[in-house]
Design a protein around this motif. Sequence first.
Motif, PDB file in Angstrom:
ATOM      1  N   GLU A   9       0.329  -1.142  -0.078  1.00  0.00           N
ATOM      2  CA  GLU A   9      -0.054  -0.308  -0.061  1.00  0.00           C
ATOM      3  C   GLU A   9       0.926   1.569   0.466  1.00  0.00           C
ATOM      4  N   ALA A  10       2.200   1.164   1.336  1.00  0.00           N
ATOM      5  CA  ALA A  10       3.075   2.967   0.946  1.00  0.00           C
ATOM      6  C   ALA A  10       3.568   2.807  -0.711  1.00  0.00           C
ATOM      7  N   LEU A  11       3.799   1.551  -1.486  1.00  0.00           N
ATOM      8  CA  LEU A  11       4.496   1.747  -2.413  1.00  0.00           C
ATOM      9  C   LEU A  11       3.376   2.312  -3.525  1.00  0.00           C
ATOM     10  N   ALA A  12       2.029   1.808  -3.159  1.00  0.00           N
ATOM     11  CA  ALA A  12       1.255   2.631  -4.287  1.00  0.00           C
ATOM     12  C   ALA A  12       0.961   3.713  -4.282  1.00  0.00           C
ATOM     13  N   ILE A  29       9.559  13.327  -1.923  1.00  0.00           N
ATOM     14  CA  ILE A  29       8.554  12.490  -1.514  1.00  0.00           C
ATOM     15  C   ILE A  29       7.450  10.980  -1.171  1.00  0.00           C
ATOM     16  N   TYR A  30       7.781  10.465  -0.368  1.00  0.00           N
ATOM     17  CA  TYR A  30       7.363   8.730  -0.442  1.00  0.00           C
ATOM     18  C   TYR A  30       6.025   8.553   1.017  1.00  0.00           C
ATOM     19  N   CYS A  31       5.284   7.568   0.273  1.00  0.00           N
ATOM     20  CA  CYS A  31       4.377   7.438   1.558  1.00  0.00           C
ATOM     21  C   CYS A  31       4.330   6.156   2.041  1.00  0.00           C
ATOM     22  N   ALA A  32       4.276   6.313   3.470  1.00  0.00           N
ATOM     23  CA  ALA A  32       4.165   5.330   4.165  1.00  0.00           C
ATOM     24  C   ALA A  32       3.518   6.023   5.376  1.00  0.00           C
ATOM     25  N   ASP A  33       2.350   5.703   5.110  1.00  0.00           N
ATOM     26  CA  ASP A  33       1.655   6.407   6.418  1.00  0.00           C
ATOM     27  C   ASP A  33       1.446   5.172   7.402  1.00  0.00           C
ATOM     28  N   LYS A  34       1.610   3.997   7.599  1.00  0.00           N
ATOM     29  CA  LYS A  34       1.886   3.437   8.982  1.00  0.00           C
ATOM     30  C   LYS A  34       2.633   2.467   8.803  1.00  0.00           C
ATOM     31  N   GLU A  35       3.496   1.874   9.636  1.00  0.00           N
ATOM     32  CA  GLU A  35       4.580   0.869   9.439  1.00  0.00           C
ATOM     33  C   GLU A  35       3.755  -1.070   9.695  1.00  0.00           C
ATOM     34  N   ALA A  64       1.739   6.901  -6.990  1.00  0.00           N
ATOM     35  CA  ALA A  64       0.970   7.488  -7.673  1.00  0.00           C
ATOM     36  C   ALA A  64       0.700   9.363  -7.391  1.00  0.00           C
ATOM     37  N   GLN A  65       1.650   9.346  -6.294  1.00  0.00           N
ATOM     38  CA  GLN A  65       2.203  10.951  -5.691  1.00  0.00           C
ATOM     39  C   GLN A  65       3.505  11.111  -6.415  1.00  0.00           C
ATOM     40  N   LEU A  66       3.106  10.850  -7.155  1.00  0.00           N
ATOM     41  CA  LEU A  66       5.223  10.926  -8.172  1.00  0.00           C
ATOM     42  C   LEU A  66       4.359  12.305  -9.401  1.00  0.00           C
ATOM     43  N   ASP A  67       5.133  12.714  -8.941  1.00  0.00           N
ATOM     44  CA  ASP A  67       4.657  14.642  -9.278  1.00  0.00           C
ATOM     45  C   ASP A  67       5.920  15.077 -10.324  1.00  0.00           C
ATOM     46  N   SER A  68       5.375  16.510 -10.532  1.00  0.00           N
ATOM     47  CA  SER A  68       6.731  17.079 -11.836  1.00  0.00           C
ATOM     48  C   SER A  68       8.701  17.233 -10.754  1.00  0.00           C
ATOM     49  N   ALA A  69       7.845  17.313  -9.260  1.00  0.00           N
ATOM     50  CA  ALA A  69       9.418  17.233  -8.877  1.00  0.00           C
ATOM     51  C   ALA A  69      10.046  16.279  -8.772  1.00  0.00           C
ATOM     52  N   PHE A  70       9.424  14.753  -9.226  1.00  0.00           N
ATOM     53  CA  PHE A  70      10.386  13.823  -9.659  1.00  0.00           C
ATOM     54  C   PHE A  70      11.111  14.246 -10.758  1.00  0.00           C
ATOM     55  N   ALA A  71      10.732  14.774 -11.700  1.00  0.00           N
ATOM     56  CA  ALA A  71      11.329  15.355 -12.854  1.00  0.00           C
ATOM     57  C   ALA A  71      11.986  15.237 -12.670  1.00  0.00           C
ATOM     58  N   GLN A  72      11.607  16.517 -11.921  1.00  0.00           N
ATOM     59  CA  GLN A  72      13.017  17.262 -11.159  1.00  0.00           C
ATOM     60  C   GLN A  72      14.380  17.677 -10.452  1.00  0.00           C
ATOM     61  N   VAL A  73      14.051  16.584  -9.710  1.00  0.00           N
ATOM     62  CA  VAL A  73      15.145  15.454  -9.246  1.00  0.00           C
ATOM     63  C   VAL A  73      15.714  15.091 -10.156  1.00  0.00           C
ATOM     64  N   ALA A  74      15.432  14.192 -10.687  1.00  0.00           N
ATOM     65  CA  ALA A  74      15.889  13.848 -12.562  1.00  0.00           C
ATOM     66  C   ALA A  74      16.851  14.304 -13.195  1.00  0.00           C
TER      67      ALA A  74
END
Length: 326
Positions: free
Chosen positions: A19-22, A143-149, A26-36
């Motif tokens: 679920e964290a991976l999904a 930013i990655y997503c990990a609502d809970k461990e 889903a939340q990858l956006d232009s910030a990811f492209a800018q880091v690349a």
Amino acid sequence: MDTEEIIAKGRRCINIEAEALAKTSAQLDSAFAQVAATVIDSLSDGQKLIFSGIGKSAHIARKLVGTFNSIGAPSTFLDPVNALHGDMGLCRKGDALFAFSNSGETEELLRLVPILKRFEVRTVAVTSMSDASLSKLCDQRLIYCADKEACPLDLAPTASSTASMAIGDALAMVILEWRAFSREDFVQFHPGGSIGKSLAASVDSIMRPTGQFAISSDEATCKECLQHMTNPNSGCIALTDENGKLSGIFTDGDIRRLVLEDADFLGKSVSSFMTQAPITINSGSLAVEALRIFENRKIDDLIVVDADFKPIGVIDGQDLTKVKMV
């Protein structure tokens, strides 16, 4: 706990991480492209990538150093504690730092980043908290997503470590494709291990040698060629001129077409139907070169020739799977 309960708890852990991976995906956006783009800029300028973190984040950072190095992107690990006691000497203007911290409040990184920015090092926070101190300090953020461990106590890094690793891997694979990193490049950086050995092998070691592939004079009839092809169970036959040099190739595909187009082809000379100047590879070439030819030319069989352009072997596309090349 009984067997079913153990299995259920194992599935719960995997499902939470999935679920964290999904959500991270889903939340990858232009910030990811800018880091690349930042990574590409640093590498294009001849600079390196620096990965840093404390605890479990350090392990993830070290793993990603190995991943990026393996695709030809020079990378190193910087211990944030040791950095404050001399190790910052490895940093250069234009390098890109990736600071890993799930909370984004790791004290050692918060001390390190401002100092590195004086070196004109580009800084990227890798965290699950977009509003954390580390995110605000760095030039960019992943930013990655990990609502809970997955930990029942919600303490041991599980979903967070998986997601942070995944976003780093995703960046590496984007960089790999962006730089058109090829299988030949992979061989260069992976000379050891089963993958490197198979890709770096000579075509002579994977080809079907004389006696195991069909070969005949280009003056033979199509029927005679078909008989030769049947004996070694080959999908093609290499055809030679009066000097023994390769003059053409005749394949199963040619035969199927001729059955529909010319019912009397069996008694005719194969030279009328063969493919002249077929695609070849030289003896001694790397197996990875053969793989590239198969992928680019969309052929089923590749003839290996010696220095005199005489056929000495055939590589069937199916042979590549036997040596774990595809």
